[in-house]
Design an enzyme around this catalytic site. Sequence first.
Site, mmCIF file in Angstrom:
data_model
loop_
_atom_site.group_PDB
_atom_site.id
_atom_site.type_symbol
_atom_site.label_atom_id
_atom_site.label_comp_id
_atom_site.label_asym_id
_atom_site.label_seq_id
_atom_site.Cartn_x
_atom_site.Cartn_y
_atom_site.Cartn_z
ATOM 1 N N ARG A 104 0.825 -1.206 0.000
ATOM 2 C CA ARG A 104 0.000 0.000 0.000
ATOM 3 C C ARG A 104 0.858 1.255 0.000
ATOM 4 N NH1 ARG A 104 -3.172 1.543 -2.705
ATOM 5 N NH2 ARG A 104 -4.093 -0.532 -2.497
ATOM 6 N N LYS A 139 2.705 24.805 -3.270
ATOM 7 C CA LYS A 139 1.401 24.235 -2.912
ATOM 8 C C LYS A 139 1.484 22.716 -3.002
ATOM 9 C CE LYS A 139 -1.178 28.303 -4.428
ATOM 10 N NZ LYS A 139 -2.169 28.855 -5.389
ATOM 11 N N LYS A 171 5.325 39.326 -2.554
ATOM 12 C CA LYS A 171 3.946 39.156 -3.012
ATOM 13 C C LYS A 171 3.072 40.292 -2.488
ATOM 14 C CE LYS A 171 2.631 35.018 -3.862
ATOM 15 N NZ LYS A 171 2.105 33.628 -3.773
ATOM 16 N N GLU A 201 5.899 39.879 -7.443
ATOM 17 C CA GLU A 201 4.570 39.597 -7.978
ATOM 18 C C GLU A 201 3.865 40.911 -8.267
ATOM 19 O OE1 GLU A 201 1.542 36.571 -6.296
ATOM 20 O OE2 GLU A 201 0.853 38.519 -5.567
#
Length: 287
Positions: A104, A139, A171, A201
């Site tokens: 598994r 992410k 950002k 950004e």
Amino acid sequence: MSMTAFLPDLMWQPVVELALREDLGSGGDITSQVLGLNEQKLTAVFRARRPGVIAGLAGARLAFTLLQQDAVFEAHVADGALVQPGDVIATVTAHASTVLAGERTALNLMSHLSGVATATRDIVDRVSGTGVRVCCTRKTTPGLRAVEKYAVKAGGGSGHRQRLDDAILIKDNHLAICGGVSAALKAARSRAGHLLKVELEVDTLEQLEEALSVGGADVFLLDNMSPEQLRRAVTLVNGRAMTEASGGITPQTARSIAETGVDAISMGWLTHTVTALDIGLDSDVVA
């Protein structure tokens, strides 16, 4: 196989060990124990059930060799290989208890990472000929970043920041706190080491024009811009920095965005929402 897709066992082992401990608990595989399967020898065959790109063979191998040092794992393809339904990916020969305890973990890792590699290859193929880099982001699944980014590279993609200390990425929240584009760029350049790249950004062409007038950015992250805005942005930058498109890019829009002239496109969903590749494991008792 992508020549940049390499990850030593040292990086795979903590991931596999954690997964095995999670699955085996404190008592191990009690089903195999009560059925008396410890000494039987078993060969299991990994086969593709859907077409896709393979990644994660090292993790699958360790799922067995960490449980039984002399387990024999033979890969029949390399990571980065395209397989079709029915193709043999790998075989493992070990005690039945080892195969059943590790299957598994091996399947979970290889199926998930092959899904990442398959999705990446699809985008790479769609933008072929444009020269654009297909990048992942941070992410990622907590604890799996190294192997998920490896899978992106196995699929023909490129990495981005691995961690927060890799590069400076300013950002929208940073801009709000620092007081805008000019202030943030000046602060970053005054404190950054000479080997650290600065990426900024921007959401609008006005922000980009301000940044270009100030200087200091090595890369511009063009966030959620239309193809028309991206073309204008590339023209404004005019080779003075790299340009990267991000935000809402899908397989259907990747080509049109790549054709705007940006250097890279980045997509978080390559690692956080892909579908696992269907891989089966069939076992045969060895006499």
